[in-house]
Write an enzyme that holds these catalytic residues in place. Structure first.
Site, PDB file in Angstrom:
ATOM      1  N   TRP A  80       0.815  -1.224   0.000  1.00 40.29           N
ATOM      2  CA  TRP A  80       0.000   0.000   0.000  1.00 40.29           C
ATOM      3  C   TRP A  80       0.852   1.279   0.000  1.00 40.29           C
ATOM      4  O   TRP A  80       0.323   2.357  -0.219  1.00 40.29           O
ATOM      5  CB  TRP A  80      -0.917   0.008   1.244  1.00 40.29           C
ATOM      6  CG  TRP A  80      -0.182  -0.277   2.526  1.00 40.29           C
ATOM      7  CD1 TRP A  80      -0.109  -1.486   3.160  1.00 40.29           C
ATOM      8  CD2 TRP A  80       0.604   0.635   3.305  1.00 40.29           C
ATOM      9  NE1 TRP A  80       0.673  -1.382   4.281  1.00 40.29           N
ATOM     10  CE2 TRP A  80       1.122  -0.087   4.397  1.00 40.29           C
ATOM     11  CE3 TRP A  80       0.904   1.996   3.202  1.00 40.29           C
ATOM     12  CZ2 TRP A  80       1.942   0.490   5.372  1.00 40.29           C
ATOM     13  CZ3 TRP A  80       1.721   2.587   4.161  1.00 40.29           C
ATOM     14  CH2 TRP A  80       2.228   1.833   5.228  1.00 40.29           C
TER      15      TRP A  80
ATOM     16  N   SER B 299       6.431  -7.063   3.771  1.00 38.77           N
ATOM     17  CA  SER B 299       7.250  -7.294   4.964  1.00 38.77           C
ATOM     18  C   SER B 299       8.084  -8.568   4.824  1.00 38.77           C
ATOM     19  O   SER B 299       7.729  -9.497   4.082  1.00 38.77           O
ATOM     20  CB  SER B 299       6.349  -7.419   6.194  1.00 38.77           C
ATOM     21  OG  SER B 299       5.688  -8.661   6.163  1.00 38.77           O
TER      22      SER B 299
ATOM     23  N   GLU C 113      11.034  -8.107  -2.504  1.00 39.99           N
ATOM     24  CA  GLU C 113      11.549  -6.805  -2.066  1.00 39.99           C
ATOM     25  C   GLU C 113      10.944  -6.596  -0.682  1.00 39.99           C
ATOM     26  O   GLU C 113       9.763  -6.295  -0.559  1.00 39.99           O
ATOM     27  CB  GLU C 113      11.137  -5.744  -3.095  1.00 39.99           C
ATOM     28  CG  GLU C 113      11.988  -4.518  -3.061  1.00 39.99           C
ATOM     29  CD  GLU C 113      11.355  -3.445  -2.217  1.00 39.99           C
ATOM     30  OE1 GLU C 113      11.695  -3.398  -1.000  1.00 39.99           O
ATOM     31  OE2 GLU C 113      10.548  -2.682  -2.743  1.00 39.99           O
TER      32      GLU C 113
ATOM     33  N   CYS D 113      10.331   1.423   2.327  1.00 39.73           N
ATOM     34  CA  CYS D 113      11.286   0.381   2.753  1.00 39.73           C
ATOM     35  C   CYS D 113      12.705   0.920   2.787  1.00 39.73           C
ATOM     36  O   CYS D 113      13.571   0.322   3.425  1.00 39.73           O
ATOM     37  CB  CYS D 113      11.241  -0.796   1.789  1.00 39.73           C
ATOM     38  SG  CYS D 113       9.637  -1.552   1.714  1.00 39.73           S
TER      39      CYS D 113
ATOM     40  N   GLU E 204      11.914  -1.962  11.843  1.00 37.37           N
ATOM     41  CA  GLU E 204      11.576  -0.881  10.926  1.00 37.37           C
ATOM     42  C   GLU E 204      10.363  -0.144  11.521  1.00 37.37           C
ATOM     43  O   GLU E 204       9.318  -0.762  11.761  1.00 37.37           O
ATOM     44  CB  GLU E 204      11.201  -1.550   9.601  1.00 37.37           C
ATOM     45  CG  GLU E 204      11.261  -0.712   8.401  1.00 37.37           C
ATOM     46  CD  GLU E 204      10.897  -1.529   7.145  1.00 37.37           C
ATOM     47  OE1 GLU E 204      10.399  -2.671   7.253  1.00 37.37           O
ATOM     48  OE2 GLU E 204      11.114  -0.986   6.064  1.00 37.37           O
TER      49      GLU E 204
END
Ligand code: SIN
Length: 494
Positions: free
Chosen positions: A167, A245, A266, A300, A397
Site C-alpha cells: 500500500w 514485509s 523486495e 522500505c 523498521e
C-alpha cells in the site's frame, strides 16, 4: 456504518476529470467483475470510506490465472517492439492523467499530493524504461566446447507472473513489476493491497486503453490469504514477485517452492543513515528530511537509524528537529501539505511504541512524539536524540515519521552499528572524504547506498536488498532479467 452520502462526498472531493478512473470492480480476462462480498477502502486522512472493492476468493483468482495463461503465448509471440509500443502508450496515458491518478492515490493512501504526482511519474517511467529495454534483451553466441559445436543462448519470457504489491507506493510498486513482466512477454495476475486498490484499478483502465490485450494484465482484489494461496501454489504460475514485509515474504516464498517458481522479493529495510563529522551538515539534514519523512516514513528505503559522529551529533539533531517541526501536516486533498496520515491506527500505534521505548531507554524528545487530533491516522514528525543503540526503533523498521539519533565515535563503530541488523536494503552515508566514502560504501551490508544523497530511487538504478531484505533486483536493466529465462542451444555444425 458508513452512509452512502459520506462515500459520495469523499468521491466528490476527488474532483476527477475522468470519474471513470475510479473503479469498484476487479479486472479479470479484460472484464470488470464484482462480487457480493466487498471490502471498504478508507481515506486515512478522514477515516471515511471512499469506495468498496470486491472481496474475491480462490475461484476468481483461478479464473484470472486461466485468463493470464491463455493470453501469454500470443503476447510473448509479438515482437518486443510491438509490446514496447503498448507500454509507451500506457506511459503516455498515465502522464496525461497524472493529476487524477495522484488525487486517487492521495485519497486512498494519504501521501501529500505533490508526492503522489511524483509517484505517478516514477511509476509511469518503469513502463517506458522496460519497453525500451526489452528490445535489447540479447542472447549470446558462445564458442563451442568442441570444434564442431556452437552454443547459443536465448532469453525467453518466464511465463505467467503473479505479483503481490503493498500500500505504500500504490502505483510504482505495480509498474516496477508489471512493466518488465509485460515487456519481457509475460502475462500478470496482480493482487494489490486491499488498503490501496483504487490506483491499481485506474492503471488497468489506462492499460486497456493503451492496448494491453485481454488477459495479459489481471487484477484480483480482496483479502490476502485465499488469493495468495492460489498465486503461490498454482503450477501455471512460473514466477512470483512480492513487495512487503520480511515475515510475509518468507512465508510466501516457502509456499512457492512446492512448484519451484522463480521468486523475487523486495522486503523490509532498516536503513542506517551515517553522518561523519567532515560531512556537509546542511546537505546531510536535507538528505535526512527527504529520506526519513518521504511518505511519512513509510518506505522500505527510508532512514530508520541515524548514526552521527559525536562532535556533530547535537548540532545535526538540533537542525533536523527544527526542520521536522516545520513540516505542514494534513489531508493532502484539503490543501498544501508536507506529510499526510499514516496508513492506519496500527501504524500510529507502532510509531508511538517506538518513541515510548526510546524515551524509556534514555532518549530525549526534540520534537513530535504525539498523535494529532481528528479522525485521521496522523503522527507528528518526531526527532529523538541520544537513542540507545539497542532501542526498539533501531531493531525494527518503524515505518513512520520517527528519527532516532545515536552518536558514534569512529568509522569502525559506525560500520558495526550500520551492519547490526538482519536487514540490508538501503543505507545512507554522508562524508566529504572520498576514501572513506568508498571504504564505508563497500563495508556496509546493503543492496543500495545513498552517498551524500537521501533519495536513491529511479527506474534506471537497480533496486533490491541483501540479507533478509530480499532476492533479485527491480528497475534498471537487471530488472528485466527477473522475468526472462535463459535457454541454451547446443548446435552441431558438422
Ligand atoms: C518501497 O518502499 O518499497 C519502495 C520505495 C521506492 O521505490 O523508493
Amino acid at each position: 456504518m458508513t452512509q452512502t452520502s459520506d462515500i459520495s462526498a469523499e468521491q466528490t472531493r476527488l474532483a476527477l476529470k475522468r470519474p471513470d478512473l475510479l473503479r469498484e470492480a476487479a479486472y479479470v480476462g479484460g472484464e470488470w467483475i464484482t462480487a457480493e462480498a466487498r471490502i471498504a477502502v478508507t481515506n486515512p486522512a478522514t477515516g471515511r470510506v471512499l469506495a468498496h472493492i470486491p472481496n474475491l476468493g480462490s475461484e476468481a483468482t483461478l479464473q484470472a490465472v486461466t485468463a493470464a495463461t491463455a493470453a501469454q503465448g500470443d503476447w510473448a509471440g509479438r515482437p518486443a517492439k510491438a509490446r514496447a509500443q503498448v507500454l509507451r502508450k500506457w506511459f503516455d496515458l498515465m502522464m496525461a492523467h497524472q493529476e487524477d491518478l495522484a488525487r486517487l492515490m492521495t485519497a486512498e493512501q494519504g501521501k501529500p499530493l505533490s508526492e503522489s504526482r511524483g509517484e505517478i511519474a516514477y511509476a509511469a517511467a518503469f513502463l517506458e524504461w522496460f519497453g525500451e529495454e526489452a528490445k535489447r534483451a540479447y542472447g549470446d553466441v558462445i564458442p563451442g566446447h568442441q570444434a564442431d559445436r556452437r552454443i547459443l543462448t536465448l532469453k525467453q519470457p518466464v511465463g505467467v507472473v503473479a505479483a503481490v504489491t503493498p500500500w505504500n507506493f500504490p502505483a510504482a510498486m505495480i509498474t516496477r513489476k508489471v512493466g518488465p513482466a509485460l515487456a519481457a512477454g509475460c502475462s500478470v495476475v496482480l493482487k494489490p493491497s486491499e488498503l490501496t486498490p483504487l490506483s491499481a484499478l485506474a492503471l488497468a483502465v489506462l492499460g486497456e486503453e493503451a492496448g494491453v490485450p485481454k488477459g495479459v494484465f489481471n487484477i484480483v482484489t480482496g483479502e490476502a490469504a485465499p488469493i495468495g494461496e492460489v498465486l503461490t501454489t498454482d503450477p501455471r504460475i512460473a514466477k512470483f514477485t512480492f513487495t512487503g514485509s520480511t515475515a510475509v515474504g518468507k512465508m510466501l516464498a516457502a509456499k512457492c517452492m512446492d512448484t519451484v517458481k522463480r521468486v523475487s522479493l523486495e522486503l523490509g529495510g532498516n536503513a542506517p543513515f551515517v553522518v561523519f563529522a567532515d560531512a556537509d551538515l546542511d546537505a546531510a539534514v536535507e538528505g535526512a528530511m527527504a529520506s526519513k519523512f518521504r511518505n511519512a516514513g513509510q518506505t522500505c528505503v527510508c532512514a530508520n537509524r541515524f548514526y552521527v559522529e559525536a562532535p556533530v551529533a547535537a548540532e545535526f539533531a538540533r537542525r533536523l528537529a527544527g526542520r521536522a517541526a516545520g513540516l505542514r501536516i494534513g489531508d493532502g486533498l484539503a490543501g498544501e501539505t508536507d506529510q499526510g496520515p499514516l496508513i492506519d491506527g496500527r501504524a500510529v500505534a507502532k510509531a508511538r511504541r517506538h518513541v515510548e521505548d526510546a524515551l524509556a531507554g534514555g532518549a530525549r524528545l526534540l520534537t513530535g512524539g504525539t498523535t494529532l487530533d481528528g479522525l485521521g491516522a496522523f503522527f507528528a514528525p518526531t526527532v529523538l536524540a541520544d537513542v540507545a543503540p539497542d532501542a526498539l526503533l533501531t531493531r525494527e523498521e518503524t515505518f513512520g515519521p520517527v528519527a532516532g539519533i545515536t552518536a558514534f565515535q569512529d568509522e569502525a563503530e559506525a560500520i558495526a552499528l550500520a551492519n547490526s541488523t538482519r536487514a540490508g536494503l538501503a543505507a545512507y552515508l554522508y562524508t566529504a572524504d572520498l576514501k572513506r566514502a568508498w571504504r564505508v560504501s563497500e563495508a556496509i551490508q546493503s543492496g543500495m547506498v545513498g552517498l551524500n544523497t537521501g533519495l536513491i530511487s529511479t527506474e534506471v538504478a537497480p533496486f533490491g536488498g541483501v540479507k533478509e531484505s530480499g532476492l533479485g533486483r527491480e528497475g534498471s536493466r537487471y530488472g528485466l532479467d527477473e522475468y526472462l529465462s535463459i535457454k541454451s542451444i547446443c548446435l552441431a555444425v558438422d
